[in-house]
Design a protein around this motif. Structure first.
Motif, PDB file in Angstrom:
ATOM      1  N   MET A  93       0.773  -1.231   0.055  1.00 45.20           N
ATOM      2  CA  MET A  93      -0.017   0.029  -0.096  1.00 45.20           C
ATOM      3  C   MET A  93       0.907   1.386   0.072  1.00 45.20           C
ATOM      4  N   GLU A  94       0.362   2.332  -0.767  1.00 44.90           N
ATOM      5  CA  GLU A  94       1.346   3.571  -0.755  1.00 44.90           C
ATOM      6  C   GLU A  94       1.056   4.354   0.442  1.00 44.90           C
ATOM      7  N   PHE A  95       1.932   5.238   1.197  1.00 43.43           N
ATOM      8  CA  PHE A  95       1.835   5.798   2.161  1.00 43.43           C
ATOM      9  C   PHE A  95       0.275   6.589   1.978  1.00 43.43           C
ATOM     10  N   ALA A  96       0.202   7.330   0.967  1.00 41.92           N
ATOM     11  CA  ALA A  96      -0.948   8.293   0.787  1.00 41.92           C
ATOM     12  C   ALA A  96      -2.495   7.453   0.968  1.00 41.92           C
ATOM     13  N   GLU A  97      -2.398   6.170   0.485  1.00 45.59           N
ATOM     14  CA  GLU A  97      -3.445   5.428   0.838  1.00 45.59           C
ATOM     15  C   GLU A  97      -3.584   5.137   2.241  1.00 45.59           C
ATOM     16  N   LEU A  98      -2.539   4.840   2.893  1.00 46.43           N
ATOM     17  CA  LEU A  98      -2.571   4.533   4.467  1.00 46.43           C
ATOM     18  C   LEU A  98      -2.982   5.663   5.289  1.00 46.43           C
ATOM     19  N   SER A  99      -2.350   6.795   4.915  1.00 45.62           N
ATOM     20  CA  SER A  99      -2.215   8.034   5.730  1.00 45.62           C
ATOM     21  C   SER A  99      -3.760   8.713   5.608  1.00 45.62           C
ATOM     22  N   THR A 100      -4.527   8.481   4.494  1.00 44.13           N
ATOM     23  CA  THR A 100      -5.666   9.362   4.434  1.00 44.13           C
ATOM     24  C   THR A 100      -6.948   8.443   4.723  1.00 44.13           C
ATOM     25  N   ASP A 107     -14.025  30.377  11.083  1.00 42.63           N
ATOM     26  CA  ASP A 107     -14.128  29.808  12.261  1.00 42.63           C
ATOM     27  C   ASP A 107     -14.346  28.180  12.277  1.00 42.63           C
ATOM     28  N   SER A 108     -14.158  27.631  11.106  1.00 42.92           N
ATOM     29  CA  SER A 108     -14.301  26.086  11.041  1.00 42.92           C
ATOM     30  C   SER A 108     -13.435  25.635   9.918  1.00 42.92           C
ATOM     31  N   SER A 109     -13.207  24.235   9.976  1.00 41.80           N
ATOM     32  CA  SER A 109     -12.323  23.823   8.634  1.00 41.80           C
ATOM     33  C   SER A 109     -13.064  22.947   7.941  1.00 41.80           C
ATOM     34  N   PHE A 110     -12.834  23.294   6.482  1.00 47.79           N
ATOM     35  CA  PHE A 110     -13.554  22.647   5.659  1.00 47.79           C
ATOM     36  C   PHE A 110     -12.546  22.101   4.657  1.00 47.79           C
ATOM     37  N   GLU A 111     -12.713  20.706   4.265  1.00 52.51           N
ATOM     38  CA  GLU A 111     -11.937  20.080   3.331  1.00 52.51           C
ATOM     39  C   GLU A 111     -12.333  20.551   1.950  1.00 52.51           C
ATOM     40  N   VAL A 112     -13.665  20.814   1.544  1.00 56.00           N
ATOM     41  CA  VAL A 112     -13.722  21.270   0.209  1.00 56.00           C
ATOM     42  C   VAL A 112     -14.668  22.264   0.169  1.00 56.00           C
ATOM     43  N   LEU A 150      -4.340  14.287   2.744  1.00 54.33           N
ATOM     44  CA  LEU A 150      -3.103  13.919   2.364  1.00 54.33           C
ATOM     45  C   LEU A 150      -2.196  14.837   2.843  1.00 54.33           C
ATOM     46  N   LYS A 151      -2.546  16.176   2.577  1.00 55.15           N
ATOM     47  CA  LYS A 151      -1.949  17.396   2.784  1.00 55.15           C
ATOM     48  C   LYS A 151      -1.541  17.578   4.476  1.00 55.15           C
ATOM     49  N   SER A 152      -3.054  17.501   4.973  1.00 55.34           N
ATOM     50  CA  SER A 152      -2.814  17.582   6.531  1.00 55.34           C
ATOM     51  C   SER A 152      -2.113  16.333   7.144  1.00 55.34           C
ATOM     52  N   VAL A 153      -2.029  15.259   6.581  1.00 54.41           N
ATOM     53  CA  VAL A 153      -1.220  14.265   7.127  1.00 54.41           C
ATOM     54  C   VAL A 153       0.462  14.687   7.072  1.00 54.41           C
TER      55      VAL A 153
END
Length: 440
Positions: free
Chosen positions: A1-8, A55-60, A135-138
């Protein structure tokens, strides 16, 4: 498994903010996202939407292009300023193509979707953007952890005995700083490998003795394949560090053999080569070692992981490591006399010759076992000295370890005043004096 798959990987619902001045559009988006398990905040006023983003965090964030108070491009440009990692999607009509191109260039949007949208395409795009955000957050979190550990580098001084007390989870963070602190020794690969091997050997759930045996067998196989001394050395180092990625995991994952793990635990366990690749990434001079470790679970028939490489596509170092690793795994888990265990370990490797393992490498292993070449290391003629009789310029004939098995000095070390003084200092903490084998 790639790290991106694992981390997200996350069970948390995707958080989306939607801005559109048309009520029917907002309702449609709300219904679509609710049906797909996506949490959406809905706004018709750009200023209200910006306040929510602060005030809040949104991914998209999704915005319509045409709105009376503020167009979508301007709004998303402001979103980028407030929260640059948030993924930005623009909803646009066909007639807004020129404005959309401008938004891509100036506002840095990540995707645009034309109205009327296809539900499947919109949901897929949102999920894809969420993966990028996570992924960026990780990655950001890992970088922050590395920075936080910088101050702890001063604790990793010359007191090798003290390294046993350090948490093995620090390895990932320490290595990038270690590389900078030792720029004058970047070409001395073994120095870095030996330090990492100390961390492995200090872990009560990882068998340092087995790692040493695997490393030695890797070097024997490489030499019998008539590879260069440099390549043989790389093969040996990959054997030492084959399991270094485990240090970043919970010991519950690796303190038992993989066959005793649950399927979920196995899935995590077999990512340790990917983690090792990330750990070793700052050490560019170990890139060949990192590659051999990363592909160690590839199979000759193309059914392995992480890439499904087949035959000669698999790096030769990985082919060698797979055979050496599994030979000793089989040997350590077998029952009976030493000969019976060795025969069984070799038979299991032969069974998968050409299937899991390179036929050429398996044949070399068989010759090495038959010729009894896996025994004790030969050191040649040596004198056994105390620290008081050591002199600068003498050569160490056999690697020197602490009582806990930590490697203090490698075979071939040329003694200096500094290394002799250090041994004398360490000797004061030992119940018995060092007995040091020095080449004649």
């Amino acid at each position: 498994m790639e790290f991106a798959e694992l981390s997200t990987t996350s069970n948390e619902a995707i958080r989306v903010l939607c801005l559109d001045d048309e009520t029917n559009v907002i309702r449609s988006l709300n219904r679509l996202f609710r049906q797909n398990g996506i949490h959406a905040e809905l706004c018709s006023d750009p200023q209200q939407a910006l306040a929510l983003i602060r005030d809040s965090s949104f991914e998209v964030v999704i915005s319509d292009m045409r709105m009376p108070e503020m167009d979508g491009a301007t709004f998303l440009h402001e979103v980028k300023r407030i929260c640059p990692d948030t993924q930005r999607i623009l909803l646009t009509g066909y007639s807004d193509l020129a404005s959309t191109i401008k938004a891509i260039n100036e506002s840095g949007i990540h995707a645009y979707i034309q109205k009327p949208w296809d539900n499947d395409i919109l949901v897929h795009t949102v999920r894809e953007c969420s993966e990028k955000y996570r992924l960026k957050s990780v990655n950001k979190r890992l970088n922050e952890e590395i920075v936080q550990k910088n101050a702890q580098l001063t604790e990793l001084n010359e007191n090798l005995e003290g390294l046993v007390q350090k948490r093995t989870a620090q390895i990932r963070k320490v290595l990038s700083q270690l590389e900078q602190a030792n720029q004058k020794e970047r070409k001395e690969h073994r120095a870095t490998v030996e330090l990492l091997y100390n961390f492995l050997n200090a872990n009560p759930f990882i068998d340092g003795k087995k790692a040493k045996s695997i490393a030695k067998l890797c070097k024997i196989i490489a030499k019998k394949l008539e590879l260069s001394s440099e390549v043989a050395e790389t093969a040996m180092m990959s054997g030492y560090l084959a399991e270094v990625g485990l240090l970043a995991m919970d010991p519950e994952i690796y303190k038992s053999p993989p066959r005793k793990l649950s399927e979920a635990q196995k899935k995590i366990y077999y990512t340790h080569p990917s983690i090792a690749q990330l750990m070793l990434m700052p050490a560019q001079h170990l890139s060949d070692v990192s590659e051999a470790i990363y592909h160690q679970f590839e199979k000759f028939n193309g059914q392995g992981i992480p890439k499904g490489l087949k035959g000669k596509e698999i790096p030769l170092g990985s082919q060698i490591l797979a055979v050496a690793r599994d030979y000793y795994d089989n040997l350590y888990s077998a029952n009976g006399s030493d000969k019976e265990k060795a025969d069984l370990a070799l038979d299991l490797i032969r069974t998968y010759r050409g299937n899991f393992y390179s036929p050429e490498v398996v044949d070399i292993l068989e010759k090495a076992v038959s010729n009894n070449e896996l025994g004790q290391e030969q050191v040649g003629s040596v004198d056994i000295l105390t620290t008081e009789k050591l002199k600068p310029g003498m050569t160490l004939g056999l690697a020197l370890h602490s009582n806990q098995g930590i490697l203090l000095l490698p075979k071939g070390h040329i003694f200096t005043d500094k290394s002799i003084d250090k041994l004398k200092q360490l000797e004061t903490q030992r119940p018995i004096p060092f007995r040091i084998m020095v080449k004649r």
